[in-house]
Design a protein around this motif. Sequence first.
Motif, PDB file in Angstrom:
ATOM      1  N   THR A   1       0.862  -1.175   0.000  1.00 58.29           N
ATOM      2  CA  THR A   1       0.000   0.000   0.000  1.00 58.29           C
ATOM      3  C   THR A   1       0.901   1.229   0.000  1.00 58.29           C
TER       4      THR A   1
ATOM      5  N   SER B   1       1.105   5.574  -0.282  1.00 58.64           N
ATOM      6  CA  SER B   1       0.427   6.864  -0.188  1.00 58.64           C
ATOM      7  C   SER B   1       1.356   7.950  -0.712  1.00 58.64           C
TER       8      SER B   1
ATOM      9  N   LEU C   1      -7.134  -0.718  -5.746  1.00 58.21           N
ATOM     10  CA  LEU C   1      -8.012   0.093  -4.925  1.00 58.21           C
ATOM     11  C   LEU C   1      -7.321   1.430  -4.710  1.00 58.21           C
TER      12      LEU C   1
ATOM     13  N   THR D   1      -7.852   5.294  -2.947  1.00 60.36           N
ATOM     14  CA  THR D   1      -8.634   6.138  -2.053  1.00 60.36           C
ATOM     15  C   THR D   1      -7.942   7.485  -1.914  1.00 60.36           C
TER      16      THR D   1
ATOM     17  N   ILE E   1      -3.329  10.496  -1.914  1.00 62.22           N
ATOM     18  CA  ILE E   1      -4.007   9.311  -2.438  1.00 62.22           C
ATOM     19  C   ILE E   1      -3.265   8.081  -1.915  1.00 62.22           C
ATOM     20  N   THR E   2      -4.004   6.995  -1.805  1.00 63.01           N
ATOM     21  CA  THR E   2      -3.420   5.723  -1.386  1.00 63.01           C
ATOM     22  C   THR E   2      -3.868   4.672  -2.386  1.00 63.01           C
TER      23      THR E   2
END
Length: 160
Positions: A83, A85, A108, A110, A149-150
């Motif tokens: 993940t 960011s 994904l 976010t 954003i991640t």
Amino acid sequence: MRHGTSEHIRNRHRPVWIAAALVVLLAGHARASVLCGRQSGGHIADGATVKLRESCKSNELAVNPLELGLSSQPHVVVRTGNTISTNAGLSTAASCEDGEVATGGGGLATGANGGLPIMRSSLPQPDDAGSTPTGWRVTIVNTAVSGTITGVAYVVCAAP
């Protein structure tokens, strides 16, 4: 299915793709119980599509999953990458383990504190024509002037 032909060599990873398709089909068709392929001369026709049915039609033969290199329980698993960011853009991948191939994937994205993520690409890796994918890469950008954003990539891996 004739083994040893150039067609078999070119499609040596086909059983893994069939295994992944079977998992999806089995989930929606709990009553189906046999794999069927169009017959030609008493054998499964070269290039025949294998279908999951309750029973084979008169022009089809039952296909033994073991002859396709499949076990009764194909190994299919979802793997994730790191993940990440950032405030700008990112590219991240998820990889299959040795002996597995990628059958699909995605990502994904976010946003936080005003970040507006947009998925720019979602591709198998490698993505060269004719290659066997072993991972999935996504590229995500922040379309806002601020915020973060991640993103994380997912890959569906299968092994016979």
